[in-house]
Motif scaffolding. Structure first.
Motif, PDB file in Angstrom:
ATOM      1  N   GLY A 115     -99.248  73.469  -3.777  1.00  0.00           N
ATOM      2  CA  GLY A 115     -98.661  73.719  -2.476  1.00  0.00           C
ATOM      3  C   GLY A 115     -97.534  72.788  -2.082  1.00  0.00           C
ATOM      4  N   VAL A 116     -97.341  72.723  -0.751  1.00  0.00           N
ATOM      5  CA  VAL A 116     -96.217  71.993  -0.181  1.00  0.00           C
ATOM      6  C   VAL A 116     -96.336  70.491  -0.433  1.00  0.00           C
ATOM      7  CG1 VAL A 116     -95.050  71.432   1.987  1.00  0.00           C
ATOM      8  CG2 VAL A 116     -95.793  73.763   1.552  1.00  0.00           C
ATOM      9  N   ARG A 117     -97.547  69.947  -0.422  1.00  0.00           N
ATOM     10  CA  ARG A 117     -97.698  68.512  -0.660  1.00  0.00           C
ATOM     11  C   ARG A 117     -97.120  68.119  -2.024  1.00  0.00           C
ATOM     12  NH1 ARG A 117    -101.293  65.805   2.706  1.00  0.00           N
ATOM     13  NH2 ARG A 117    -101.049  66.735   4.776  1.00  0.00           N
ATOM     14  N   ARG A 118     -97.333  68.976  -3.009  1.00  0.00           N
ATOM     15  CA  ARG A 118     -96.781  68.698  -4.336  1.00  0.00           C
ATOM     16  C   ARG A 118     -95.257  68.773  -4.289  1.00  0.00           C
ATOM     17  NH1 ARG A 118     -98.735  66.079  -8.682  1.00  0.00           N
ATOM     18  NH2 ARG A 118     -96.891  65.968  -9.991  1.00  0.00           N
ATOM     19  N   VAL A 119     -94.724  69.734  -3.560  1.00  0.00           N
ATOM     20  CA  VAL A 119     -93.274  69.872  -3.410  1.00  0.00           C
ATOM     21  C   VAL A 119     -92.696  68.609  -2.792  1.00  0.00           C
ATOM     22  CG1 VAL A 119     -91.484  71.067  -2.101  1.00  0.00           C
ATOM     23  CG2 VAL A 119     -93.226  72.386  -3.304  1.00  0.00           C
ATOM     24  N   GLU A 120     -93.334  68.103  -1.753  1.00  0.00           N
ATOM     25  CA  GLU A 120     -92.836  66.896  -1.088  1.00  0.00           C
ATOM     26  C   GLU A 120     -92.836  65.705  -2.042  1.00  0.00           C
ATOM     27  OE1 GLU A 120     -94.062  65.935   2.897  1.00  0.00           O
ATOM     28  OE2 GLU A 120     -94.877  67.948   3.174  1.00  0.00           O
ATOM     29  N   ALA A 121     -93.945  65.509  -2.761  1.00  0.00           N
ATOM     30  CA  ALA A 121     -94.037  64.361  -3.665  1.00  0.00           C
ATOM     31  C   ALA A 121     -92.992  64.450  -4.771  1.00  0.00           C
ATOM     32  CB  ALA A 121     -95.436  64.274  -4.266  1.00  0.00           C
ATOM     33  N   ASP A 122     -92.850  65.630  -5.371  1.00  0.00           N
ATOM     34  CA  ASP A 122     -91.862  65.786  -6.444  1.00  0.00           C
ATOM     35  C   ASP A 122     -90.436  65.606  -5.913  1.00  0.00           C
ATOM     36  OD1 ASP A 122     -93.809  66.218  -8.314  1.00  0.00           O
ATOM     37  OD2 ASP A 122     -93.615  68.403  -8.340  1.00  0.00           O
ATOM     38  N   SER A 123     -90.180  66.109  -4.706  1.00  0.00           N
ATOM     39  CA  SER A 123     -88.845  65.982  -4.122  1.00  0.00           C
ATOM     40  C   SER A 123     -88.522  64.517  -3.836  1.00  0.00           C
ATOM     41  CB  SER A 123     -88.746  66.805  -2.838  1.00  0.00           C
ATOM     42  OG  SER A 123     -88.932  68.178  -3.084  1.00  0.00           O
ATOM     43  N   VAL A 124     -89.483  63.800  -3.263  1.00  0.00           N
ATOM     44  CA  VAL A 124     -89.275  62.382  -2.971  1.00  0.00           C
ATOM     45  C   VAL A 124     -89.024  61.602  -4.252  1.00  0.00           C
ATOM     46  CG1 VAL A 124     -90.415  60.278  -2.151  1.00  0.00           C
ATOM     47  CG2 VAL A 124     -90.538  62.371  -0.795  1.00  0.00           C
ATOM     48  N   ALA A 125     -89.853  61.848  -5.281  1.00  0.00           N
ATOM     49  CA  ALA A 125     -89.681  61.129  -6.544  1.00  0.00           C
ATOM     50  C   ALA A 125     -88.309  61.404  -7.157  1.00  0.00           C
ATOM     51  CB  ALA A 125     -90.789  61.529  -7.514  1.00  0.00           C
ATOM     52  N   PHE A 126     -87.850  62.644  -7.106  1.00  0.00           N
ATOM     53  CA  PHE A 126     -86.537  62.990  -7.658  1.00  0.00           C
ATOM     54  C   PHE A 126     -85.419  62.277  -6.897  1.00  0.00           C
ATOM     55  CE2 PHE A 126     -82.706  65.618  -7.757  1.00  0.00           C
ATOM     56  CZ  PHE A 126     -82.503  65.746  -9.127  1.00  0.00           C
ATOM     57  N   LEU A 127     -85.501  62.272  -5.578  1.00  0.00           N
ATOM     58  CA  LEU A 127     -84.464  61.612  -4.781  1.00  0.00           C
ATOM     59  C   LEU A 127     -84.421  60.119  -5.043  1.00  0.00           C
ATOM     60  CD1 LEU A 127     -84.915  63.445  -1.348  1.00  0.00           C
ATOM     61  CD2 LEU A 127     -82.984  63.665  -2.924  1.00  0.00           C
ATOM     62  N   VAL A 128     -85.586  59.486  -5.030  1.00  0.00           N
ATOM     63  CA  VAL A 128     -85.628  58.028  -5.217  1.00  0.00           C
ATOM     64  C   VAL A 128     -85.101  57.650  -6.597  1.00  0.00           C
ATOM     65  CG1 VAL A 128     -87.139  56.022  -5.376  1.00  0.00           C
ATOM     66  CG2 VAL A 128     -87.502  57.708  -3.567  1.00  0.00           C
ATOM     67  N   ALA A 129     -85.535  58.356  -7.629  1.00  0.00           N
ATOM     68  CA  ALA A 129     -85.064  58.058  -8.985  1.00  0.00           C
ATOM     69  C   ALA A 129     -83.550  58.240  -9.079  1.00  0.00           C
ATOM     70  CB  ALA A 129     -85.774  58.960  -9.992  1.00  0.00           C
ATOM     71  N   SER A 130     -83.021  59.272  -8.450  1.00  0.00           N
ATOM     72  CA  SER A 130     -81.579  59.503  -8.486  1.00  0.00           C
ATOM     73  C   SER A 130     -80.833  58.398  -7.753  1.00  0.00           C
ATOM     74  CB  SER A 130     -81.253  60.861  -7.850  1.00  0.00           C
ATOM     75  OG  SER A 130     -81.864  61.919  -8.560  1.00  0.00           O
ATOM     76  N   TRP A 131     -81.353  57.957  -6.597  1.00  0.00           N
ATOM     77  CA  TRP A 131     -80.696  56.887  -5.831  1.00  0.00           C
ATOM     78  C   TRP A 131     -80.753  55.551  -6.563  1.00  0.00           C
ATOM     79  CZ3 TRP A 131     -83.386  58.470  -0.594  1.00  0.00           C
ATOM     80  CH2 TRP A 131     -82.756  59.615  -0.102  1.00  0.00           C
ATOM     81  N   LEU A 132     -81.724  55.417  -7.451  1.00  0.00           N
ATOM     82  CA  LEU A 132     -81.815  54.192  -8.248  1.00  0.00           C
ATOM     83  C   LEU A 132     -80.874  54.208  -9.450  1.00  0.00           C
ATOM     84  CD1 LEU A 132     -85.676  53.636  -8.219  1.00  0.00           C
ATOM     85  CD2 LEU A 132     -83.953  52.162  -7.167  1.00  0.00           C
ATOM     86  N   GLY A 133     -80.164  55.307  -9.646  1.00  0.00           N
ATOM     87  CA  GLY A 133     -79.207  55.383 -10.746  1.00  0.00           C
ATOM     88  C   GLY A 133     -79.737  56.048 -11.986  1.00  0.00           C
ATOM     89  N   SER A 134     -80.981  56.536 -11.930  1.00  0.00           N
ATOM     90  CA  SER A 134     -81.532  57.253 -13.084  1.00  0.00           C
ATOM     91  C   SER A 134     -81.000  58.683 -13.095  1.00  0.00           C
ATOM     92  CB  SER A 134     -83.056  57.269 -13.020  1.00  0.00           C
ATOM     93  OG  SER A 134     -83.568  55.952 -12.985  1.00  0.00           O
ATOM     94  N   GLU A 135     -81.305  59.399 -14.154  1.00  0.00           N
ATOM     95  CA  GLU A 135     -80.953  60.823 -14.247  1.00  0.00           C
ATOM     96  C   GLU A 135     -82.235  61.596 -14.503  1.00  0.00           C
ATOM     97  OE1 GLU A 135     -77.914  61.422 -17.122  1.00  0.00           O
ATOM     98  OE2 GLU A 135     -76.436  60.194 -16.057  1.00  0.00           O
ATOM     99  N   PRO A 136     -83.073  61.739 -13.465  1.00  0.00           N
ATOM    100  CA  PRO A 136     -84.381  62.385 -13.661  1.00  0.00           C
ATOM    101  C   PRO A 136     -84.237  63.876 -13.920  1.00  0.00           C
ATOM    102  CG  PRO A 136     -83.971  62.047 -11.330  1.00  0.00           C
ATOM    103  CD  PRO A 136     -82.836  61.363 -12.064  1.00  0.00           C
TER     104      PRO A 136
END
Length: 535
Positions: free
Chosen positions: A128-149
């Motif tokens: 559900g949505v909780r999984r969407v939120e967690a995956d979205s947050v992880a993708f954003l944070v990794a991208s802001w850290l300079g990674s290419e997730p």
């Protein structure tokens, strides 16, 4: 902005949200754009920027670009977004500006960053949505850290799309990024704040502040500090704690200095010297909304050379145009119903808070006209439509002019927008020093609508432009020509039209000042609100 701009922009955002929900656009489309714009703008802002400027990479307000040392080029058309109160405003992409190079906003991830992100995702339910939120947050944070997730997999239709979940994802991602990044700079600024605070007692600052009405308990509560006068006192301390010179300069705490007396850069032997940014100053930490120390502002002695207040340089953490001194400290009182008060300097914010802590909560712009980002930060915590806003700027011509400039930001606030009657040449800290807390309370409770000052300023300016000279401030003053009188009324009518609840009172004021019947002002106001073609 035209009156229907808000409706138009909301329509664009609703249309883009509908495309996400029905699968016309995948959720990954929004996430990719949130990587670019989500650290500064909300869910709807990301949609509006993407809809208007597909190639935008770094979008900020006019004031924020100025704070970063860049200028929007003349003739550039802004990208229109909606602020927290729903009022339209213009922002600009970096490609529309010129000036100083920008610091790299990406913080190098600490060694355990991937583990922290993996833990975040693993704790989320696999549905559900909780999984969407967690995956979205992880993708954003990794991208802001300079990674290419890798982009996570999402359902074909983003039925959850909307400001509620979108803004929650962005808020969480910003908070997690601040912690996971290491906050190498958060750590170094926290160490600097402790260093300054520990050196307060043995400096001139406690006696000076106590003499101005700020007792020792208040100084401790606000964690005021002192930057020693030596060229490298802070730098040497941070080096002993293991901070590298690159991190010290990146945090804005020191700068290269090739003059005599500098110190060699630790560990590399290349002869580069550093010099502390702040020396012999009272120090005030400026915090993010979650309490992390983003940067500092230092106040010199009254008889010392240099600027009265010195801000640290822009860094990946510290963007002066986006932060308000005292907002973190005021958050609980604002949530409890204390009225927001906008002041200029840190001591002014403390003086207002001391005078009536349950009634008022002050925030300081630190020398800036209130920026769109600062306004949004305040509106995100305080109920501006219910409580309104009070301005307590210096009681001199510069302070009055500053209050008028703030009008553009505050015109759309639903609650009362007022300004205090401070004595000429005094700010709230000056009132505290000369008359104590009771004098500050009296000044705060003696207030007039800010709209009065704004209309009077526009009135005088219009007359001066038409008549080549100032109009008398007295009722029925000399206007030089009927054209001057008409120009003044029309200028006032444009401002009155922005706040209909105050229209009746302002019509009477303008009519008295222009020495015309109120019905004439009302007629011109109606033409302004609903213009008609005339021969």
């Amino acid at each position: 902005m035209r009156p229907d701009d808000r409706r138009l922009l909301r329509g664009i955002a609703d249309q883009e949200t509908a495309r996400l929900r029905d699968g016309t656009r995948p959720w990954s489309w929004w996430l990719e754009r949130a990587v670019l714009h989500g650290r500064r703008h909300g869910y709807i802002g990301v949609l509006l920027i993407s809809a208007q400027w597909r190639g935008a990479t770094d979008v900020r307000s006019y004031d924020a670009w100025r704070s970063a040392g860049r200028q929007v080029r003349k003739g550039e058309t802004g990208i229109r977004v909606l602020g927290r109160t729903g009022a339209p405003r213009a922002v600009f992409d970096v490609s529309q500006t010129e000036g100083l190079p920008l610091p790299d906003d990406r913080d190098p991830p600490p060694p355990d960053a991937e583990h922290r992100l993996a833990s975040l995702t693993a704790r989320a339910p696999d549905r559900g949505v909780r999984r969407v939120e967690a995956d979205s947050v992880a993708f954003l944070v990794a991208s802001w850290l300079g990674s290419e997730p890798s982009m996570p997999t999402f359902p074909a239709r983003a039925f959850w799309a909307g400001p509620g979940i979108g803004d929650r994802i962005l808020r969480t991602a910003r908070r997690v990024h601040g912690r996971v990044s290491g906050a190498s700079q958060h750590g170094i600024t926290a160490d600097a704040e402790r260093f300054f605070h520990a050196r307060l007692t043995d400096s001139w600052v406690p006696g000076y502040l106590a003499g101005r009405g700020f007792p020792a308990a208040v100084q401790r509560r606000w964690r005021i500090g002192y930057a020693p006068n030596g060229p490298r006192a802070l730098t040497d301390h941070l080096r002993k704690l293991g901070h590298a010179d690159d991190d010290i300069t990146a945090a804005g705490l020191a700068r290269p200095d090739d003059g005599p007396g500098g110190g060699k850069r630790a560990g590399n032997g290349n002869g580069e010297r550093l010099r502390d940014t702040f020396r012999d100053r009272a120090m005030f930490a400026i915090r993010t909304q979650d309490g992390a120390v983003a940067g500092f502002i230092g106040r010199r002695r009254d008889d010392a050379p240099g600027p009265k207040y010195l801000n640290g340089p822009a860094t990946s953490l510290f963007h002066k145009g986006e932060l308000l001194y005292g907002l973190h400290e005021a958050r609980d009182r604002l949530a409890a119903g204390a009225r927001p008060v906008i002041v200029e300097g840190p001591l002014d914010a403390i003086a207002v808070t001391m005078a009536a802590p349950a009634e008022y909560a002050a925030v300081a712009t630190c020398g800036l006209t209130l920026t769109a980002e600062q306004f949004d930060a305040l509106a995100g915590i305080a109920d501006l439509d219910g409580l309104g806003v009070l301005l307590a700027l210096d009681g001199d011509p510069a302070g009055r002019a500053g209050a008028v400039r703030v009008w553009e930001r505050l015109a759309g606030v639903g609650g009362p927008v007022e300004t205090t009657a401070l004595p000429p040449g005094h700010d709230p800290a000056g009132v505290l020093a000369s008359g104590g807390r009771a004098a500050v309370r009296n000044a705060l409770r003696t207030r007039t609508p800010l709209m009065d000052a704004v209309i009077d300023s526009a009135f005088d300016r219009a007359v001066a432009e038409v008549c080549n000279g100032p109009v008398s401030a007295a009722v029925g003053g000399t206007f030089g020509s009927p054209e001057g009188r008409l120009a003044a009324i029309r200028a006032a009518a444009k401002i009155i039209a922005t706040r209909p609840p105050e229209a009746a009172r302002q019509v009477v004021r303008v009519a008295a000042r222009a020495d015309v019947p109120p019905a004439l002002v009302t007629e011109i106001l109606c033409e302004t609100v609903s213009p008609v073609d005339r021969p």
